[in-house]
Scaffold this motif. Structure first.
Motif, short mmCIF file in Angstrom:
data_model
loop_
_atom_site.label_atom_id
_atom_site.label_comp_id
_atom_site.label_asym_id
_atom_site.label_seq_id
_atom_site.Cartn_x
_atom_site.Cartn_y
_atom_site.Cartn_z
N PHE A 69 0.85 -1.17 0.00
CA PHE A 69 0.00 0.00 0.00
C PHE A 69 0.89 1.22 0.00
O PHE A 69 1.68 1.43 0.92
N THR A 70 0.81 2.04 -1.05
CA THR A 70 1.63 3.21 -1.16
C THR A 70 0.74 4.40 -1.44
O THR A 70 -0.03 4.38 -2.40
N CYS A 71 0.80 5.44 -0.64
CA CYS A 71 0.02 6.64 -0.85
C CYS A 71 1.00 7.81 -0.92
O CYS A 71 1.65 8.13 0.08
N ILE A 72 1.14 8.42 -2.11
CA ILE A 72 2.16 9.44 -2.32
C ILE A 72 1.53 10.66 -2.96
O ILE A 72 0.80 10.55 -3.94
N ALA A 73 1.81 11.85 -2.46
CA ALA A 73 1.39 13.10 -3.09
C ALA A 73 2.61 13.75 -3.70
O ALA A 73 3.63 13.88 -3.03
N PHE A 74 2.51 14.16 -4.97
CA PHE A 74 3.67 14.66 -5.68
C PHE A 74 3.68 16.18 -5.72
O PHE A 74 2.66 16.81 -5.94
N LEU A 75 4.87 16.78 -5.55
CA LEU A 75 5.07 18.21 -5.65
C LEU A 75 5.82 18.58 -6.92
O LEU A 75 5.77 19.72 -7.36
N ALA A 76 6.56 17.63 -7.48
CA ALA A 76 7.43 17.93 -8.61
C ALA A 76 6.89 17.32 -9.89
O ALA A 76 6.10 16.39 -9.89
N VAL A 77 7.35 17.86 -11.01
CA VAL A 77 7.01 17.33 -12.32
C VAL A 77 8.17 16.49 -12.81
O VAL A 77 9.31 16.93 -12.79
N SER A 78 7.93 15.23 -13.22
CA SER A 78 8.97 14.39 -13.78
C SER A 78 8.68 14.12 -15.24
O SER A 78 7.61 14.42 -15.74
N SER A 79 9.67 13.56 -15.94
CA SER A 79 9.53 13.34 -17.38
C SER A 79 8.47 12.30 -17.66
O SER A 79 8.22 11.40 -16.88
N VAL A 80 7.81 12.43 -18.83
CA VAL A 80 6.78 11.49 -19.25
C VAL A 80 6.79 11.41 -20.77
O VAL A 80 7.07 12.38 -21.45
N ILE A 81 6.52 10.23 -21.30
CA ILE A 81 6.43 10.08 -22.74
C ILE A 81 5.24 10.88 -23.26
O ILE A 81 4.11 10.72 -22.79
N SER A 82 5.46 11.80 -24.21
CA SER A 82 4.39 12.60 -24.78
C SER A 82 3.84 11.93 -26.02
O SER A 82 4.60 11.48 -26.87
N LEU A 83 2.52 11.89 -26.11
CA LEU A 83 1.89 11.30 -27.29
C LEU A 83 1.33 12.38 -28.21
O LEU A 83 0.77 12.07 -29.25
N ASN A 84 1.47 13.64 -27.83
CA ASN A 84 0.84 14.70 -28.60
C ASN A 84 1.34 14.75 -30.04
O ASN A 84 0.62 15.17 -30.94
N SER A 85 2.59 14.34 -30.26
CA SER A 85 3.14 14.41 -31.59
C SER A 85 2.86 13.17 -32.42
O SER A 85 3.20 13.11 -33.59
N LEU A 86 2.24 12.17 -31.81
CA LEU A 86 1.98 10.91 -32.52
C LEU A 86 0.63 10.96 -33.22
O LEU A 86 -0.37 11.34 -32.62
N GLY A 87 0.61 10.57 -34.47
CA GLY A 87 -0.66 10.49 -35.18
C GLY A 87 -1.40 9.23 -34.78
O GLY A 87 -0.80 8.20 -34.53
N ALA A 88 -2.74 9.31 -34.72
CA ALA A 88 -3.53 8.15 -34.33
C ALA A 88 -3.44 7.08 -35.42
O ALA A 88 -3.62 7.37 -36.60
N LYS A 89 -3.16 5.86 -35.05
CA LYS A 89 -3.09 4.78 -36.02
C LYS A 89 -4.40 4.01 -36.03
O LYS A 89 -5.19 4.07 -35.09
N GLU A 90 -4.61 3.29 -37.10
CA GLU A 90 -5.82 2.51 -37.23
C GLU A 90 -5.72 1.24 -36.39
O GLU A 90 -4.64 0.65 -36.27
N PRO A 91 -6.84 0.80 -35.80
CA PRO A 91 -6.79 -0.47 -35.05
C PRO A 91 -6.56 -1.64 -35.97
O PRO A 91 -6.94 -1.62 -37.15
N ALA A 92 -5.93 -2.69 -35.45
CA ALA A 92 -5.71 -3.90 -36.23
C ALA A 92 -7.01 -4.65 -36.46
O ALA A 92 -7.16 -5.38 -37.44
N GLU A 93 -7.96 -4.45 -35.55
CA GLU A 93 -9.24 -5.16 -35.66
C GLU A 93 -10.29 -4.38 -34.90
O GLU A 93 -10.00 -3.76 -33.87
N ILE A 94 -11.50 -4.38 -35.39
CA ILE A 94 -12.65 -3.83 -34.68
C ILE A 94 -13.63 -4.97 -34.48
O ILE A 94 -14.09 -5.59 -35.45
#
Length: 573
Positions: A15-40
């Motif tokens: 059980f871990t309960c943590i409140a964050f004060l800082a910003v850390s790095s994260v993979i951004s998806l904003n620059s990625l174009g949406a791809k088509e699903p392999a199956e619907i």
């Protein structure tokens, strides 16, 4: 308030309960174009259950004046009446076997399809996880139990993914859900609903568990009573509840008390859980990079998944184990047991080994003649402790025609006799088939079949289902009767009687197969397709033993299959 901490070593429960004060790095998806699903995949075989009114045509109601998130608008879909799963498989070179069903949010009125759906699928793919985005029914159909129709779709979706997991190279014991806002509420419902399945049985997929193996809830809504950390009454946390990872921002207008209340209930019940409360971030940010501290949540989530072993690649020993298994079966050595070699192996690993073993045998010159099912009746599943049918591959060397009145040696170890219904493929099948109606158009005929499984390592006594599957426990011999046109035959109405030396030793009916013969055939066909096989005209598919499995004692046998005819054969010393 605690500062950012490194993830704790894996432990259970934790059980871990943590409140964050800082910003850390994260993979951004904003620059990625949406791809088509392999199956619907439409999740219901017919209309979705319990629809009560017309709601209009499905549509995207995004407008130029809508709120922007990280400089981009959010696609908002509503009036969903045909629920679908959109499949985004992880790249083959990084896939780890874990899969996640994504529930976009939107207050049970709309679905934030890109922000909390397709963009999340791309991030999961980047860490080797296959993703399914669920287009569940919105808007809510009723105000009391407003979540009911969405929960039907969610339960069905997890069962379907688990049902298809083996054929897609996914681990059926590593299927999670990830939900945002109302989708987070749906994720908690999927994990901690206080009842059973909320719709009636549809097909064999519904014999498989609807609960996920883990849950990730991002700013979940409606979890607790108003201004309280007490869970809403339709939730129940206990031993069946899977581990959870929760995220919320302290300034979220959808109160973080919901996440805190869920964490508290999980902790009290001894369920593994981790919650992160960030100082700022608001609501409805998805995975898009912002300046708020909450934007680092995907990296914390990745660490949590890593600590639980969810990002480990599938075992690399599969091919080598298959080779050693083949040599032992052919040369008489001690047969290795997958369940002992790798104690945490699952039925999924068994099918991976089976696939590799079959490839080895085909490379040695064996010819695939068809496919077979097993454990198709409710009684056999209960006896063997498995939730669904098993599958294996048939080879041409074992095929006998009943017109030849075959004589087979009874000296084979563990020889058994099974009465079954079979189907002859009429048209090539290379893609999954959606329903029985479409399947029937591809089937040429129905045939009676006697299956004679046996050989070293094929005893049902003291063997795990994982090992049985890995060894491709199929027919050493099988006897195929006269073909009858599929359109003129009801395989569920067949009555079967097996006699040895004039004495009845087994009686059975075609409809003993759980869900019926055609649904079991559909499962076997799609299972074969999903493992890379193409079913060819003239190949045989048998659905599984009906009635008793009879020991293969010497004698003269006659099996009567009613309208399907009869089969005579002899087992000799």
């Amino acid at each position: 308030m605690m500062k950012t901490a490194s993830p704790a070593p894996r432990r259970s429960p934790s059980f871990t309960c943590i409140a964050f004060l800082a910003v850390s790095s994260v993979i951004s998806l904003n620059s990625l174009g949406a791809k088509e699903p392999a199956e619907i995949l439409r999740i219901w075989p017919g209309e979705a259950p319990d629809e009560v009114r017309e709601i209009g045509e499905e549509k995207d109601i995004t407008t130029p004046d809508d709120r922007m998130v990280a400089g981009k608008r959010v696609a908002r879909i509503t009036n969903v009446t045909v629920p679908e799963l959109h499949f985004y498989p992880a790249p083959a070179d990084s896939a780890n076997g874990t899969s996640v069903v994504i529930y976009p949010g939107g207050g049970y009125h709309v679905l934030a399809w890109d922000l909390e759906g397709t963009e999340v699928a791309e991030w999961l793919n980047s860490i080797g996880v296959s993703a399914w985005v669920l287009k569940y029914r919105v808007p809510r159909r009723q105000e009391d139990e407003y979540w009911k129709h969405a929960l039907q779709d969610a339960q069905r979706s997890v069962s379907l993914v688990r049902h298809r997991a083996d054929g897609l190279g996914l681990n059926p014991d590593r299927i999670g859900v990830l939900g945002f806002s109302a989708g987070g509420n749906l994720g908690f419902l999927s994990s901690a609903y206080n009842g059973e399945r909320v719709y009636t049985y549809q097909d064999s997929a519904d014999s498989i568990s609807w609960r996920p193996d883990f849950a990730i809830l991002i700013y979940p809504a409606y979890l607790t009573k108003t201004d309280s950390i007490e869970l809403a009454p339709h939730f129940s946390v206990g031993p069946p509840t899977p581990p959870m990872f929760l995220v919320h921002a302290a300034d979220d207008p959808v109160t973080p008390l919901g996440s805190i209340g869920a964490f508290t209930a999980l902790k009290r019940a001894g369920v593994d859980a981790e919650v992160h409360i960030y100082t700022e971030g608001g609501h409805g940010y998805g995975m898009r990079r912002t300046e708020d501290p909450v934007t680092s949540w995907p990296e914390r989530c990745r660490e949590w998944m890593q600590s639980r072993g969810l990002l480990e690649r599938e075992p690399s020993f599969v091919e080598g184990f298959a080779v050693s298994l083949k040599e032992a079966l052919q040369q008489g050595g001690e047969i290795p047991e997958l369940s002992r070699t790798k104690p945490d192996s699952t039925l999924h690993h068994g099918y991976l080994v089976q696939r590799a073993l079959v490839e080895e045998l085909v490379g040695d010159g064996r010819t695939i003649a068809g496919f077979k099912g097993g454990v198709v009746t409710a009684a056999s599943r209960k006896k063997l402790g498995t939730d669904g049918p098993l599958s294996a591959v048939l080879f041409r060397s074992g095929w006998h025609q009943s017109s030849d009145n075959p004589v087979v040696s009874a000296s084979v170890p563990n020889l058994m006799i099974e009465t079954e219904v079979g189907f002859i493929v009429g048209e090539e099948i290379s893609k999954p088939i959606g329903d029985v109606k479409a399947l029937k158009r591809r089937i040429r005929s129905v045939v009676p079949v006697i299956e004679l499984p046996g050989g070293r390592g094929m005893s049902l006594q003291g063997i795990s289902m994982t090992d049985l599957v890995a060894r491709n426990a199929g027919s050493l011999h099988y006897i195929v009767g006269k073909e009858l046109p599929a359109e003129e035959t009801d395989p569920d109405s067949v009555f079967i009687s097996l006699q040895r030396n004039g004495r009845i030793v087994n009686v059975a009916r075609g409809d003993e197969a759980d869900g019926g013969q055609w649904l079991n055939l559909l499962h076997q066909v799609n299972h074969a397709i999903e493992y890379g096989h193409t079913l060819k005209p003239g190949q045989l598919v048998i659905t599984g033993a009906l009635g008793r499995v009879v020991p293969g004692a010497p004698g003269h046998y006659q099996a009567d299959f009613g309208s399907l005819g009869s089969i005579r054969f002899q087992l000799e010393e």
